[in-house]
Design a protein around this motif. Structure first.
Motif: not given
Length: 310
Positions: A208-219
């Motif tokens: 829905d957000s139009g995101i193809r790749e999603y780099l996450q760095d959760m801290k």
């Protein structure tokens, strides 16, 4: 000397955007299994062969022997053979006058090969284990170059990438082993996932957000949520299925001390009872009953080492 049984590593077939093409051209991505199959067939065109030189050798990489198979139980299957030909090799050369150092060529060149089976129903790829070719990641880089060239031939602004699928539940069990997880770094790829109840909401959110790749760095020094309904677990579950790029980093408290784990780049390994040479012999023509037996055996082993959905 007895023959070895057929062993393979398991990879996810991901569709990735060619960023430069996507920026300056009308978007024409790969959106169907038929487009994937056409691209795989095109890779066997020798015009897409890719060369690589090292200090000691000159190699040429290419795909050959495209075969297509369809079965009511497992769906559409494509097989290809990846070959690395030794165009030139440096070493000691015996001449009439003695021994000298130099490059030796052979025609036609000798080659190392490995079979690949693309199971379109699950977008999973069983790649024959070959310690010579798999001693580095070069084989995968060469595959991506050839895939890209073949996709460009059709005007596509996306291509194919192969990502290792970790051993069954490897990432999830590691995730759960932390008593307090303070960091999770992961790069997800959206296209064509096999959805489970853990990943469906995340997938739909990215879509829905139009995101193809999603780099996450959760801290969070106090600890990330490890609930199965929360974002960290959903991200790990998607990476477990192979919808990622590269490694996964986890940090936090484990076994009473701070630990940093980097994982996710070693592919799950499968093995069937059929002998390697037998498999190589039957894949040339996937219409035979012997080939049907082999392909079904590989698929059943995939289902064992990487069950669908959950």
């Amino acid at each position: 000397m007895s023959e070895n049984h057929f062993e393979f590593n398991l990879y996810r077939l991901n569709i990735v955007d060619e960023s430069q093409l996507s920026l300056f051209n009308e978007l024409h991505p790969i959106t169907s299994d038929e487009a994937i199959i056409d691209t795989l067939s095109e890779t066997t065109n020798s015009a897409h062969d890719t060369e690589k030189e090292t200090r000691s050798a000159h190699y040429k990489w290419g795909f050959r022997k495209f075969s297509f198979f369809e079965d009511n139980h497992i769906g559409k299957v494509v097989s290809l053979i990846l070959a690395r030909s030794i165009v030139e090799k440096h070493g000691e050369i015996v001449t009439d006058q003695g021994i000298t150092q130099g490059f030796s060529t052979s025609s036609p060149p000798l080659a190392d090969t490995m079979n690949m089976f693309f199971f379109m129903s699950r977008h999973l790829v069983a790649i024959e284990r070959n310690s010579t070719l798999m001693s580095s990641k070069t084989w995968n880089h060469m595959c991506q170059k050839i895939f890209s060239r073949a996709a460009t031939k059709f005007g596509y602004t996306s291509s194919i990438a192969l990502e290792p699928v970790p051993h069954n539940l490897e990432l999830i069990n590691l995730f759960k082993s932390f008593t307090r997880l303070t960091r999770l770094k992961i790069n997800l790829r959206l296209p064509n996932p096999e959805l489970s109840r853990y990943t469906r909401n995340l997938y739909e959110d990215l879509l829905d957000s139009g995101i193809r790749e999603y780099l996450q760095d959760m801290k969070n020094p106090r600890g990330l949520s490890t609930e199965e309904s929360a974002r960290p677990f959903a991200s790990v579950a998607m990476a477990q299925a192979g919808y990622k790029e590269g490694e996964v980093t986890l940090e936090g408290i484990k076994d009473g001390e701070f630990k940093k784990e980097i994982t996710g780049e070693e592919a799950a390994r499968g093995k069937i009872s059929e002998l390697k040479n037998f498999v190589r012999g039957v894949v040339i023509g996937l219409k035979t009953q012997e080939a049907t037996t082999v392909v079904r055996a590989i698929f059943e082993e995939i289902e064992r080492i990487s069950p669908g959905n959950e």
